[in-house]
Structure formats: C-alpha cells, structure tokens
Design a protein around this motif. Structure first.
Motif, PDB file in Angstrom:
ATOM      1  N   THR A   1       0.694  -1.267   0.080  1.00 36.12           N
ATOM      2  CA  THR A   1      -0.105   0.136   0.108  1.00 36.12           C
ATOM      3  C   THR A   1       0.838   1.245  -0.008  1.00 36.12           C
ATOM      4  O   THR A   1       1.984   1.168   0.772  1.00 36.12           O
ATOM      5  CB  THR A   1      -0.861  -0.058   1.331  1.00 36.12           C
ATOM      6  N   GLU A   2       0.719   1.978  -0.736  1.00 39.82           N
ATOM      7  CA  GLU A   2       1.434   3.530  -0.995  1.00 39.82           C
ATOM      8  C   GLU A   2       1.039   4.257   0.264  1.00 39.82           C
ATOM      9  O   GLU A   2      -0.137   4.237   0.879  1.00 39.82           O
ATOM     10  CB  GLU A   2       1.033   4.300  -2.361  1.00 39.82           C
ATOM     11  N   LEU A   3       1.774   4.966   0.720  1.00 39.79           N
ATOM     12  CA  LEU A   3       3.376   5.534   0.442  1.00 39.79           C
ATOM     13  C   LEU A   3       4.074   4.398   1.050  1.00 39.79           C
ATOM     14  O   LEU A   3       4.079   4.063   2.296  1.00 39.79           O
ATOM     15  CB  LEU A   3       3.537   6.780   0.763  1.00 39.79           C
ATOM     16  N   ILE A   4       5.092   3.855   0.334  1.00 43.02           N
ATOM     17  CA  ILE A   4       6.188   3.055   0.819  1.00 43.02           C
ATOM     18  C   ILE A   4       7.584   3.958   0.887  1.00 43.02           C
ATOM     19  O   ILE A   4       8.004   4.380   0.094  1.00 43.02           O
ATOM     20  CB  ILE A   4       6.713   1.744  -0.197  1.00 43.02           C
ATOM     21  N   TYR A   5       8.128   4.093   2.060  1.00 46.37           N
ATOM     22  CA  TYR A   5       9.479   4.689   2.431  1.00 46.37           C
ATOM     23  C   TYR A   5      10.467   3.657   2.579  1.00 46.37           C
ATOM     24  O   TYR A   5      10.545   2.561   2.917  1.00 46.37           O
ATOM     25  CB  TYR A   5       9.206   5.477   3.671  1.00 46.37           C
ATOM     26  N   PHE A   6      11.481   4.175   2.039  1.00 43.66           N
ATOM     27  CA  PHE A   6      12.774   3.294   2.162  1.00 43.66           C
ATOM     28  C   PHE A   6      13.927   3.975   3.073  1.00 43.66           C
ATOM     29  O   PHE A   6      14.255   5.367   3.084  1.00 43.66           O
ATOM     30  CB  PHE A   6      13.349   3.259   0.853  1.00 43.66           C
ATOM     31  N   TYR A   7      14.446   3.210   4.019  1.00 42.49           N
ATOM     32  CA  TYR A   7      15.419   3.743   4.702  1.00 42.49           C
ATOM     33  C   TYR A   7      16.807   2.942   4.711  1.00 42.49           C
ATOM     34  O   TYR A   7      16.543   1.574   4.751  1.00 42.49           O
ATOM     35  CB  TYR A   7      15.021   3.849   6.236  1.00 42.49           C
ATOM     36  N   VAL A   8      17.854   3.227   4.981  1.00 41.88           N
ATOM     37  CA  VAL A   8      19.035   2.654   5.188  1.00 41.88           C
ATOM     38  C   VAL A   8      19.016   2.142   6.665  1.00 41.88           C
ATOM     39  O   VAL A   8      19.239   2.996   7.547  1.00 41.88           O
ATOM     40  CB  VAL A   8      20.446   3.202   4.958  1.00 41.88           C
ATOM     41  N   GLU A   9      18.793   0.850   6.750  1.00 37.26           N
ATOM     42  CA  GLU A   9      18.846   0.315   8.399  1.00 37.26           C
ATOM     43  C   GLU A   9      20.099   0.039   8.730  1.00 37.26           C
ATOM     44  O   GLU A   9      20.397   0.515   9.801  1.00 37.26           O
ATOM     45  CB  GLU A   9      18.291  -1.063   8.114  1.00 37.26           C
TER      46      GLU A   9
ATOM     47  N   THR B   1      34.319  -3.856   0.857  1.00 38.81           N
ATOM     48  CA  THR B   1      32.979  -4.382   0.512  1.00 38.81           C
ATOM     49  C   THR B   1      31.822  -3.890   1.629  1.00 38.81           C
ATOM     50  O   THR B   1      32.235  -4.185   2.805  1.00 38.81           O
ATOM     51  CB  THR B   1      32.824  -5.799   0.388  1.00 38.81           C
ATOM     52  N   TYR B   2      30.802  -3.347   1.423  1.00 37.82           N
ATOM     53  CA  TYR B   2      30.060  -2.891   2.249  1.00 37.82           C
ATOM     54  C   TYR B   2      28.735  -3.627   2.098  1.00 37.82           C
ATOM     55  O   TYR B   2      27.982  -3.398   0.843  1.00 37.82           O
ATOM     56  CB  TYR B   2      29.844  -1.158   2.091  1.00 37.82           C
ATOM     57  N   LYS B   3      27.902  -4.164   3.103  1.00 40.77           N
ATOM     58  CA  LYS B   3      26.561  -4.661   2.743  1.00 40.77           C
ATOM     59  C   LYS B   3      25.565  -3.603   3.348  1.00 40.77           C
ATOM     60  O   LYS B   3      25.992  -3.321   4.503  1.00 40.77           O
ATOM     61  CB  LYS B   3      26.556  -6.003   3.299  1.00 40.77           C
ATOM     62  N   VAL B   4      24.543  -3.458   2.482  1.00 40.52           N
ATOM     63  CA  VAL B   4      23.628  -2.574   3.114  1.00 40.52           C
ATOM     64  C   VAL B   4      22.211  -3.277   3.091  1.00 40.52           C
ATOM     65  O   VAL B   4      21.808  -3.739   2.219  1.00 40.52           O
ATOM     66  CB  VAL B   4      23.317  -1.250   1.788  1.00 40.52           C
ATOM     67  N   SER B   5      21.485  -2.839   4.352  1.00 44.17           N
ATOM     68  CA  SER B   5      20.288  -3.370   4.458  1.00 44.17           C
ATOM     69  C   SER B   5      19.196  -2.306   4.530  1.00 44.17           C
ATOM     70  O   SER B   5      19.589  -1.141   4.990  1.00 44.17           O
ATOM     71  CB  SER B   5      20.179  -4.057   5.934  1.00 44.17           C
ATOM     72  N   ILE B   6      18.163  -2.484   3.976  1.00 40.22           N
ATOM     73  CA  ILE B   6      17.139  -1.416   3.687  1.00 40.22           C
ATOM     74  C   ILE B   6      15.915  -1.945   4.397  1.00 40.22           C
ATOM     75  O   ILE B   6      15.320  -3.082   4.505  1.00 40.22           O
ATOM     76  CB  ILE B   6      16.761  -1.178   2.101  1.00 40.22           C
ATOM     77  N   ARG B   7      15.289  -0.685   4.921  1.00 40.30           N
ATOM     78  CA  ARG B   7      13.916  -1.173   5.655  1.00 40.30           C
ATOM     79  C   ARG B   7      12.794  -0.465   4.517  1.00 40.30           C
ATOM     80  O   ARG B   7      12.958   0.806   4.295  1.00 40.30           O
ATOM     81  CB  ARG B   7      13.949  -0.419   7.053  1.00 40.30           C
ATOM     82  N   LEU B   8      11.947  -1.259   4.651  1.00 40.96           N
ATOM     83  CA  LEU B   8      10.711  -0.484   3.747  1.00 40.96           C
ATOM     84  C   LEU B   8       9.505  -0.528   4.786  1.00 40.96           C
ATOM     85  O   LEU B   8       9.304  -1.335   5.590  1.00 40.96           O
ATOM     86  CB  LEU B   8      10.283  -1.558   2.717  1.00 40.96           C
ATOM     87  N   THR B   9       8.808   0.675   4.723  1.00 41.91           N
ATOM     88  CA  THR B   9       7.860   0.921   5.599  1.00 41.91           C
ATOM     89  C   THR B   9       6.605   1.659   5.040  1.00 41.91           C
ATOM     90  O   THR B   9       6.864   2.516   3.922  1.00 41.91           O
ATOM     91  CB  THR B   9       8.606   2.274   6.630  1.00 41.91           C
ATOM     92  N   ASN B  10       5.521   1.253   5.237  1.00 42.16           N
ATOM     93  CA  ASN B  10       3.987   1.859   4.877  1.00 42.16           C
ATOM     94  C   ASN B  10       3.191   2.258   6.127  1.00 42.16           C
ATOM     95  O   ASN B  10       3.727   1.651   7.218  1.00 42.16           O
ATOM     96  CB  ASN B  10       3.753   1.400   3.634  1.00 42.16           C
ATOM     97  N   PRO B  11       2.144   2.649   5.997  1.00 46.32           N
ATOM     98  CA  PRO B  11       1.232   2.714   7.217  1.00 46.32           C
ATOM     99  C   PRO B  11       0.900   1.471   7.767  1.00 46.32           C
ATOM    100  O   PRO B  11       0.324   0.575   6.957  1.00 46.32           O
ATOM    101  CB  PRO B  11       0.039   3.376   6.613  1.00 46.32           C
ATOM    102  N   GLY B  12       1.355   1.102   8.968  1.00 44.96           N
ATOM    103  CA  GLY B  12       0.921  -0.140   9.631  1.00 44.96           C
ATOM    104  C   GLY B  12       2.078  -1.426   9.270  1.00 44.96           C
ATOM    105  O   GLY B  12       1.945  -2.400  10.051  1.00 44.96           O
ATOM    106  N   TYR B  13       3.130  -1.196   8.348  1.00 44.18           N
ATOM    107  CA  TYR B  13       3.960  -2.305   8.016  1.00 44.18           C
ATOM    108  C   TYR B  13       5.290  -1.920   7.935  1.00 44.18           C
ATOM    109  O   TYR B  13       5.493  -0.641   7.594  1.00 44.18           O
ATOM    110  CB  TYR B  13       3.668  -3.155   6.870  1.00 44.18           C
TER     111      TYR B  13
END
Length: 152
Positions: free
Chosen positions: A74-82, A126-138
């Motif tokens: 469900t939109e809006l989905i936000y992305f963050y570098v975790e 070498t850098y390994k990047v973890s990404i957080r996806l967030t939307n309303p409720g999830y």
C-alpha cells in the motif's frame, strides 16, 4: 426460563460481534518476499576510470543503483538505510567506523535506489547495505540487500 436463556445467548452473541467490530485492523499490506536489487552489486571507484566514468567525472554525478524490485504494498512506501556492515582489510573496530561513515553519506531515493556521492572519503572494501521498507502499518528489513564495493 427457555426464553430467558435465548435472550442471554442473543445478548452474548451481539456483544461478541460488537467487540470484534471495534477491534482495529491494520489497513493495507507490504510484501517483500521477492524484493531485491538487480544487479545486487554496485561499484564505487575512488579513482574514476576516464573512459568508463567520463560523464560522472564531468558532472560529478553520484554513484547510483537501480531501484529495488519485487516488492508490493500500500502506498506510500518509504525506504531507509537500516544498517551497513564492512568487509575488508581493516580491524573490526576500524571496519565498524568505516561502515558508520559510509552509512552517513549513503542515501535512498524513490523506489529504493541507493545513491553515494561522487566525491567521498569511503575506505576501500565491501559494504553490505540493509534496507527498511515502511508503509502505514507495516515495516520490513531486507538484510544485506545491496553489496557496494569501493575500489581505489
């Protein structure tokens, strides 16, 4: 007496449905099972190649990945570098410091595309990047979603 039992049963059932209806349910969804970067590796050259990177050199364009693929929600989905982890020749403490410094300069654009500045002070490795996806409720973290290799 039978009539009284039926009324009590009816009241009990009505209360159950009223309480169940009042329970808030999270609206929407976020599915990340198939989410990934393709390609899942990005190279950052500390000394850009004059032939491969001529446009980047001329415009001081940042290093960019493609957008994240395979997620739905469900939109809006936000992305963050975790988080960012470092693998390379440095000691563990120096590697953690390098990862924190790298993370400060790394940004996420729309669609989850990663961006790192052209002029930077990243330590090769070498850098390994973890990404957080967030939307309303999830919210969900994609562990080690992108590998960024910094070369001299």
């Amino acid at each position: 007496m039978k009539f009284m039992k039926q009324i009590l049963l009816l009241i009990g059932v009505a209360m159950f449905f009223c309480l169940e209806a009042c329970h808030e349910k999270t609206v929407g969804y976020l599915i990340t099972e198939n989410a990934s970067y393709d390609p899942d590796t990005m190279y950052v050259r500390k000394t850009p190649d004059p032939q491969l990177d001529w446009f980047r050199i001329e415009n001081k364009a940042p290093w960019k990945s493609l957008a994240l693929q395979g997620y739905e929600g469900t939109e809006l989905i936000y992305f963050y570098v975790e988080s960012v982890t470092y693998e390379g020749p440095l000691s563990e403490a120096a590697g953690e410091e390098a990862a924190q410094n790298f993370m400060k300069n790394l940004s996420v654009r729309s669609g989850g595309a990663l961006e790192y500045p052209f002029e930077n002070d990243a330590v090769p490795g070498t850098y390994k990047v973890s990404i957080r996806l967030t939307n309303p409720g999830y919210s969900h973290v994609l562990q080690d979603a992108m590998k960024i290799i910094v070369t001299e």
